[in-house]
Design an enzyme around this catalytic site. Structure first.
Site, PDB file in Angstrom:
ATOM      1  N   GLY A 126     -18.161   0.069  -2.869  1.00  0.00           N
ATOM      2  CA  GLY A 126     -16.718  -0.177  -2.843  1.00  0.00           C
ATOM      3  C   GLY A 126     -16.292  -1.224  -1.825  1.00  0.00           C
ATOM      4  N   THR A 175       0.857  -1.186   0.000  1.00  0.00           N
ATOM      5  CA  THR A 175       0.000   0.000   0.000  1.00  0.00           C
ATOM      6  C   THR A 175       0.886   1.227   0.000  1.00  0.00           C
ATOM      7  OG1 THR A 175      -1.944   1.028   1.016  1.00  0.00           O
ATOM      8  CG2 THR A 175      -0.369   0.008   2.530  1.00  0.00           C
ATOM      9  N   GLY A 190     -12.355  10.118 -12.303  1.00  0.00           N
ATOM     10  CA  GLY A 190     -11.052   9.993 -11.652  1.00  0.00           C
ATOM     11  C   GLY A 190     -10.048   9.333 -12.576  1.00  0.00           C
ATOM     12  N   ALA A 191      -8.758   9.575 -12.278  1.00  0.00           N
ATOM     13  CA  ALA A 191      -7.691   9.000 -13.109  1.00  0.00           C
ATOM     14  C   ALA A 191      -6.486   8.628 -12.243  1.00  0.00           C
ATOM     15  CB  ALA A 191      -7.296   9.989 -14.203  1.00  0.00           C
ATOM     16  N   GLY A 192      -6.712   8.403 -10.945  1.00  0.00           N
ATOM     17  CA  GLY A 192      -5.631   7.999 -10.046  1.00  0.00           C
ATOM     18  C   GLY A 192      -5.424   6.491 -10.080  1.00  0.00           C
ATOM     19  N   LYS A 238       3.425   0.904  -3.909  1.00  0.00           N
ATOM     20  CA  LYS A 238       2.817   0.156  -5.025  1.00  0.00           C
ATOM     21  C   LYS A 238       3.599   0.264  -6.342  1.00  0.00           C
ATOM     22  CE  LYS A 238      -2.053   0.046  -3.667  1.00  0.00           C
ATOM     23  NZ  LYS A 238      -3.429   0.284  -4.092  1.00  0.00           N
ATOM     24  N   ALA A 245      -6.778   3.918  -8.464  1.00  0.00           N
ATOM     25  CA  ALA A 245      -7.965   3.056  -8.554  1.00  0.00           C
ATOM     26  C   ALA A 245      -8.548   3.110  -9.961  1.00  0.00           C
ATOM     27  CB  ALA A 245      -9.007   3.490  -7.522  1.00  0.00           C
ATOM     28  N   ASP A 273      -6.725  -4.890  -7.551  1.00  0.00           N
ATOM     29  CA  ASP A 273      -7.763  -3.856  -7.356  1.00  0.00           C
ATOM     30  C   ASP A 273      -8.816  -3.876  -8.474  1.00  0.00           C
ATOM     31  OD1 ASP A 273      -6.903  -2.804  -4.944  1.00  0.00           O
ATOM     32  OD2 ASP A 273      -5.619  -1.297  -5.873  1.00  0.00           O
TER      33      ASP A 273
END
Ligand code: NDP
Length: 287
Positions: free
Chosen positions: A252, A69, A134-136, A73, A138, A109
């Site tokens: 989630g 984590t 979002g584009a991180g 990662k 996840a 994930d």
């Protein structure tokens, strides 16, 4: 000593910093207990400069695998013997498994998300039109797995243009999906042909649990499936808005349990008791 005596525990866990509040241990240990496995999951504080030594330690102690984590990662990619294709595309590993003496990097994930979609919502992503907010990390994981599972079209909606375009380019160049990017700078209207909407941003994450993505919510329709990556609390204001418009909601918490269940299977070889693991984590989030 009789041949059936075996006091040796098999070890897995998570490397991170900070690590004290990571709750994955609760569901993994509940799973081990349920199956009567003499396995332990440890939350291990590893500072950024010590990651190489920690991976060496994992090898030396014959641990069966590890989760990664924040902040490891991406950095862990340097210390593995092999990295699965999807994790390579994402540029991030959240699970390491062993094959003999070799350490293999995986990312569960996005796979956890797909399993929630398939098993809980009965949806095959092939041929679907998807919007990802979002584009991180996840969003990358979910975008790559949806594209590899042959989603027909993916729209990436992100506040930071650079990050959004990077993910769009990755999916365009490396997967068969058709992809578009939209800058997120006001209430976003979901296109009518959309089948699946995913909030993969961190909006709504504890403790900011009343926050919800800036959308024109009346563009959500009853034939859409609307998903959130926020696991705690699972029933986010975003999902409530979607349900109020008749859409099906996927939370989630399911994704979080499934990504752990997939790691459990990679490590132990056994199908994870997902109900027990789900229950264990839901209890933690209630308290
Ligand atoms: P990152 O920090 O990598 O990405 C965060 C994303 O959220 C970025 O796209 C960011 O946009 C966007 N964002 C944050 N705040 C806002 C805002 N106010 N308005 C618009 N966009 C915003 O985080 P991760 O991708 O790693 O994690 C995202 C969420 O996913 C977290 O809440 C995490 O807990 C959850 N998660 C859940 C998992 C599960 O199994 N359920 C697994 C992994 C993660 P920008 O690029 O513009 O900054």
């Amino acid at each position: 000593m009789s041949p059936e005596i075996n006091y040796k525990a098999e070890l897995v866990g998570v490397f991170g910093h900070p690590i004290a509040e990571n709750p994955t241990i609760v569901m993994q240990e509940a799973g081990f207990r349920e199956l009567g496995l003499n396995w332990r999951y440890l939350n291990i504080e590893v500072y950024p400069d010590d990651l190489a030594a920690a991976v060496q330690g994992l090898r030396a102690m014959n641990m069966q695998g590890i989760n990664l984590t924040i902040p490891h990662k991406v950095a862990v990619l340097h210390y593995l013997d092999e990295v699965a294709e999807d994790a390579k595309l994402m540029g991030a590993v959240n699970t390491v498994r062993r094959e003999g003496n070799r350490l293999i990097g995986e990312n569960t994930d996005g796979k956890g998300f797909l399993r929630a979609l398939r098993d809980d919502a009965n949806i095959d992503p092939a041929g679907q039109n998807v919007v990802i907010l979002g584009a991180g990390g996840a969003a990358r994981a979910i975008g790559v797995e949806l594209a590899l599972a042959e989603a027909a079209h993916i729209t990436i909606v992100n506040r930071s243009v650079q990050r959004g375009q990077d993910l769009t380019t990755l999916l365009e160049d490396k997967t068969p999906a058709q992809v578009a990017f939209v800058e997120w700078n006001g209430a976003y209207a979901i296109p009518a042909q959309t089948n699946i909407v995913v909030n993969a941003s961190s909006i709504g994450l504890y403790p900011d649990i009343t926050a919800k993505p800036d959308l024109d919510y009346d563009t959500i329709t009853a034939d859409m499936i609307v998903c959130d990556v926020i696991p705690n609390p699972p029933r986010t204001p975003f999902l409530k808005e979607a349900e109020a418009r008749g859409a099906r909601a996927l939370d989630g918490l399911g994704m979080l349990v499934y990504q752990g269940a997939i790691a459990f299977k990679m490590w132990t070889g056994y199908d994870a008791p997902v109900e027990v693991m789900h229950q264990a984590l839901a209890e933690v989030f209630k308290s």
